[in-house]
Design a protein around this motif. Structure first.
Motif, PDB file in Angstrom:
ATOM      1  N   THR A  60       0.851  -1.192   0.000  1.00  0.00           N
ATOM      2  CA  THR A  60       0.000   0.000   0.000  1.00  0.00           C
ATOM      3  C   THR A  60       0.886   1.241   0.000  1.00  0.00           C
ATOM      4  OG1 THR A  60      -0.223  -0.170   2.420  1.00  0.00           O
ATOM      5  CG2 THR A  60      -1.997  -1.093   1.069  1.00  0.00           C
ATOM      6  N   LEU A  61       0.699   2.057  -1.009  1.00  0.00           N
ATOM      7  CA  LEU A  61       1.573   3.190  -1.266  1.00  0.00           C
ATOM      8  C   LEU A  61       1.312   4.369  -0.334  1.00  0.00           C
ATOM      9  CD1 LEU A  61       1.316   3.124  -5.146  1.00  0.00           C
ATOM     10  CD2 LEU A  61       3.451   2.807  -3.856  1.00  0.00           C
ATOM     11  N   THR A  62       2.345   5.154  -0.126  1.00  0.00           N
ATOM     12  CA  THR A  62       2.210   6.471   0.488  1.00  0.00           C
ATOM     13  C   THR A  62       2.279   7.518  -0.625  1.00  0.00           C
ATOM     14  OG1 THR A  62       4.577   6.801   0.819  1.00  0.00           O
ATOM     15  CG2 THR A  62       3.361   5.654   2.565  1.00  0.00           C
ATOM     16  N   LEU A  63       1.846   8.715  -0.327  1.00  0.00           N
ATOM     17  CA  LEU A  63       1.895   9.786  -1.321  1.00  0.00           C
ATOM     18  C   LEU A  63       3.332  10.154  -1.672  1.00  0.00           C
ATOM     19  CD1 LEU A  63      -1.015  12.023   0.004  1.00  0.00           C
ATOM     20  CD2 LEU A  63      -1.048  10.492  -1.985  1.00  0.00           C
ATOM     21  N   ASN A  64       4.245  10.067  -0.713  1.00  0.00           N
ATOM     22  CA  ASN A  64       5.646  10.370  -1.010  1.00  0.00           C
ATOM     23  C   ASN A  64       6.233   9.385  -2.014  1.00  0.00           C
ATOM     24  OD1 ASN A  64       5.997  12.727   0.452  1.00  0.00           O
ATOM     25  ND2 ASN A  64       6.610  11.663   2.322  1.00  0.00           N
ATOM     26  N   GLU A  65       5.809   8.137  -1.947  1.00  0.00           N
ATOM     27  CA  GLU A  65       6.294   7.157  -2.914  1.00  0.00           C
ATOM     28  C   GLU A  65       5.806   7.492  -4.323  1.00  0.00           C
ATOM     29  OE1 GLU A  65       6.796   2.893  -0.821  1.00  0.00           O
ATOM     30  OE2 GLU A  65       4.792   3.755  -0.601  1.00  0.00           O
ATOM     31  N   ILE A  66       4.566   7.973  -4.408  1.00  0.00           N
ATOM     32  CA  ILE A  66       4.034   8.334  -5.726  1.00  0.00           C
ATOM     33  C   ILE A  66       4.719   9.599  -6.250  1.00  0.00           C
ATOM     34  CG2 ILE A  66       1.953   8.984  -7.002  1.00  0.00           C
ATOM     35  CD1 ILE A  66       0.369   7.270  -5.066  1.00  0.00           C
ATOM     36  N   LYS A  67       4.970  10.562  -5.365  1.00  0.00           N
ATOM     37  CA  LYS A  67       5.706  11.759  -5.790  1.00  0.00           C
ATOM     38  C   LYS A  67       7.091  11.378  -6.314  1.00  0.00           C
ATOM     39  CE  LYS A  67       3.451  14.609  -2.286  1.00  0.00           C
ATOM     40  NZ  LYS A  67       3.657  15.364  -1.027  1.00  0.00           N
ATOM     41  N   ALA A  68       7.775  10.487  -5.613  1.00  0.00           N
ATOM     42  CA  ALA A  68       9.102  10.070  -6.050  1.00  0.00           C
ATOM     43  C   ALA A  68       9.046   9.344  -7.390  1.00  0.00           C
ATOM     44  CB  ALA A  68       9.749   9.175  -4.986  1.00  0.00           C
ATOM     45  N   PHE A  69       7.970   8.604  -7.606  1.00  0.00           N
ATOM     46  CA  PHE A  69       7.781   7.883  -8.865  1.00  0.00           C
ATOM     47  C   PHE A  69       7.703   8.860 -10.038  1.00  0.00           C
ATOM     48  CE2 PHE A  69       4.586   5.960 -11.858  1.00  0.00           C
ATOM     49  CZ  PHE A  69       5.373   4.921 -12.326  1.00  0.00           C
ATOM     50  N   TYR A  70       6.977   9.963  -9.844  1.00  0.00           N
ATOM     51  CA  TYR A  70       6.800  10.928 -10.927  1.00  0.00           C
ATOM     52  C   TYR A  70       7.919  11.968 -11.000  1.00  0.00           C
ATOM     53  CZ  TYR A  70       2.290   9.028 -12.148  1.00  0.00           C
ATOM     54  OH  TYR A  70       1.299   8.178 -12.581  1.00  0.00           O
ATOM     55  N   LEU A  71       8.397  12.419  -9.865  1.00  0.00           N
ATOM     56  CA  LEU A  71       9.387  13.493  -9.872  1.00  0.00           C
ATOM     57  C   LEU A  71      10.807  12.984 -10.068  1.00  0.00           C
ATOM     58  CD1 LEU A  71       7.987  15.659  -6.938  1.00  0.00           C
ATOM     59  CD2 LEU A  71       7.585  15.952  -9.383  1.00  0.00           C
ATOM     60  N   ASP A  72      11.119  11.812  -9.489  1.00  0.00           N
ATOM     61  CA  ASP A  72      12.485  11.290  -9.522  1.00  0.00           C
ATOM     62  C   ASP A  72      12.601   9.979 -10.284  1.00  0.00           C
ATOM     63  OD1 ASP A  72      13.178  13.424  -7.805  1.00  0.00           O
ATOM     64  OD2 ASP A  72      12.579  12.247  -6.053  1.00  0.00           O
ATOM     65  N   HIS A  73      11.479   9.493 -10.819  1.00  0.00           N
ATOM     66  CA  HIS A  73      11.445   8.210 -11.551  1.00  0.00           C
ATOM     67  C   HIS A  73      11.907   7.043 -10.676  1.00  0.00           C
ATOM     68  CE1 HIS A  73      10.495  10.443 -15.185  1.00  0.00           C
ATOM     69  NE2 HIS A  73      11.523  11.234 -14.934  1.00  0.00           N
ATOM     70  N   THR A  74      11.613   7.141  -9.390  1.00  0.00           N
ATOM     71  CA  THR A  74      11.937   6.050  -8.472  1.00  0.00           C
ATOM     72  C   THR A  74      10.960   4.896  -8.698  1.00  0.00           C
ATOM     73  OG1 THR A  74      12.695   7.651  -6.825  1.00  0.00           O
ATOM     74  CG2 THR A  74      12.210   5.411  -6.055  1.00  0.00           C
ATOM     75  N   PRO A  75      11.459   3.692  -8.964  1.00  0.00           N
ATOM     76  CA  PRO A  75      10.542   2.567  -9.206  1.00  0.00           C
ATOM     77  C   PRO A  75       9.670   2.282  -7.985  1.00  0.00           C
ATOM     78  CG  PRO A  75      12.782   2.028  -9.893  1.00  0.00           C
ATOM     79  CD  PRO A  75      12.871   3.306  -9.111  1.00  0.00           C
ATOM     80  N   LEU A  76       8.458   1.847  -8.241  1.00  0.00           N
ATOM     81  CA  LEU A  76       7.552   1.452  -7.168  1.00  0.00           C
ATOM     82  C   LEU A  76       7.732  -0.032  -6.869  1.00  0.00           C
ATOM     83  CD1 LEU A  76       4.263   3.228  -8.321  1.00  0.00           C
ATOM     84  CD2 LEU A  76       5.833   3.975  -6.527  1.00  0.00           C
ATOM     85  N   PRO A  77       7.438  -0.442  -5.635  1.00  0.00           N
ATOM     86  CA  PRO A  77       7.462  -1.876  -5.333  1.00  0.00           C
ATOM     87  C   PRO A  77       6.463  -2.636  -6.208  1.00  0.00           C
ATOM     88  CG  PRO A  77       7.352  -0.570  -3.321  1.00  0.00           C
ATOM     89  CD  PRO A  77       7.112   0.374  -4.457  1.00  0.00           C
ATOM     90  N   GLU A  78       6.728  -3.906  -6.420  1.00  0.00           N
ATOM     91  CA  GLU A  78       5.781  -4.731  -7.166  1.00  0.00           C
ATOM     92  C   GLU A  78       4.446  -4.786  -6.420  1.00  0.00           C
ATOM     93  OE1 GLU A  78       7.087  -8.563  -8.350  1.00  0.00           O
ATOM     94  OE2 GLU A  78       9.029  -7.857  -9.087  1.00  0.00           O
ATOM     95  N   LYS A  79       3.386  -4.937  -7.201  1.00  0.00           N
ATOM     96  CA  LYS A  79       2.028  -5.016  -6.653  1.00  0.00           C
ATOM     97  C   LYS A  79       1.709  -3.812  -5.768  1.00  0.00           C
ATOM     98  CE  LYS A  79       1.240  -9.987  -6.901  1.00  0.00           C
ATOM     99  NZ  LYS A  79       0.731 -11.182  -6.191  1.00  0.00           N
ATOM    100  N   SER A  80       1.981  -2.624  -6.280  1.00  0.00           N
ATOM    101  CA  SER A  80       1.692  -1.404  -5.527  1.00  0.00           C
ATOM    102  C   SER A  80       0.252  -0.965  -5.748  1.00  0.00           C
ATOM    103  CB  SER A  80       2.633  -0.271  -5.968  1.00  0.00           C
ATOM    104  OG  SER A  80       3.926  -0.476  -5.476  1.00  0.00           O
ATOM    105  N   ILE A  81      -0.372  -0.498  -4.678  1.00  0.00           N
ATOM    106  CA  ILE A  81      -1.744   0.008  -4.749  1.00  0.00           C
ATOM    107  C   ILE A  81      -1.890   1.178  -3.781  1.00  0.00           C
ATOM    108  CG2 ILE A  81      -2.598  -1.641  -3.005  1.00  0.00           C
ATOM    109  CD1 ILE A  81      -5.237  -1.742  -4.642  1.00  0.00           C
ATOM    110  N   LEU A  82      -2.626   2.186  -4.196  1.00  0.00           N
ATOM    111  CA  LEU A  82      -2.935   3.310  -3.310  1.00  0.00           C
ATOM    112  C   LEU A  82      -4.394   3.204  -2.896  1.00  0.00           C
ATOM    113  CD1 LEU A  82      -2.077   6.043  -2.017  1.00  0.00           C
ATOM    114  CD2 LEU A  82      -2.990   7.149  -4.077  1.00  0.00           C
TER     115      LEU A  82
END
Length: 247
Positions: A60-82
């Motif tokens: 289960t994602l946090t908003l900071n993880e999603i920001k990092a995904f879009y702003l820094d192209h940080t990969p998300l963990p597998e099976k991520s859901i918000l």
């Protein structure tokens, strides 16, 4: 890697849930509306869905993880859901909070700050009663809170919300009023999923990084972060259909 965002509003026990019941809202602001039954799930359905996510190792994602995904192209963990909740009605604390805590999940709630009651009210399953600020504070170990307007979560018809009618200055002032309470000051959810290009541009001009619609699709690096998709989860969705959405 794409991720799924799901949206809940209200939860009721199966034995007391009547889809034909017109659930009026009870909020501090002088505003009345009726929640359609498609915005409800049962406690049993909700827990069944959370069990599926837990047993299948969803993150289960946090908003900071999603920001990092879009702003820094940080990969998300597998099976991520918000997991998201709109409006902060009582069932979020009564039912969602203990279930999410039991399974070690995080979630995001979008807050209409002028709707929050000054004092907590007894749980009333016959209405959609808004929580209080104190109610929200005791759930911060599970929920993070973001902007859903202060006073502009209103509409006159099915196609137009108040954010589409006010001036840029009125919208910006309202965003600031809500941000005085919520911790996530750069994340927004469009009331009723309704907005104009002007609203999107104003969010960007005011430093917002993420904004969520009610368009039903997955999100990936090509999705505009100010036009993120969310699947509304209704009571008539089967578990198999839920699996198809999140898998």
């Amino acid at each position: 890697m794409p991720f799924t965002t799901v949206l809940y509003h209200e939860i009721r026990e199966t034995k007391g849930f009547n889809p034909e019941h017109r659930s009026h809202i009870d909020v501090k602001q002088d505003y009345d509306d009726i929640l359609p039954s498609a915005l409800f799930v049962t406690v049993e359905q909700f827990e069944e869905q959370m069990i599926y996510l837990k047993e299948n190792h969803f993150h289960t994602l946090t908003l900071n993880e999603i920001k990092a995904f879009y702003l820094d192209h940080t990969p998300l963990p597998e099976k991520s859901i918000l997991l998201t909740f709109d409006d902060c009605f009582q069932s979020m604390k009564e039912y969602a909070y203990p279930i999410l805590k039991k399974y070690g999940f995080r979630a995001t709630a979008f807050v209409v700050t002028s709707w929050l009651h000054d004092q907590a009210k007894p749980f009333n399953p016959d209405k959609s009663v808004c929580l209080s600020k104190d109610d929200l504070k005791v759930m911060e170990d599970v929920f993070e809170y973001a902007n859903h307007t202060d006073k502009l979560h209103q509409r006159q018809n099915e196609a137009t919300s108040l954010i589409m009618e006010v001036t840029d200055r009125e919208f910006a002032d309202d965003l600031a009023a809500c941000n005085a309470f919520v911790a996530e000051e750069d994340v927004f959810a469009y009331p009723f999923g309704l907005f104009t290009e002007r609203n999107v541009s104003l969010l960007k001009a005011n430093g917002f990084q993420l904004a969520f619609t009610c368009e039903q699709d997955k999100n990936d690096q090509n999705t505009d972060p100010l036009l993120l998709n969310r699947y509304v989860i209704p009571h008539f969705l089967t578990l198999e259909q839920f699996k198809n959405i999140v898998d």
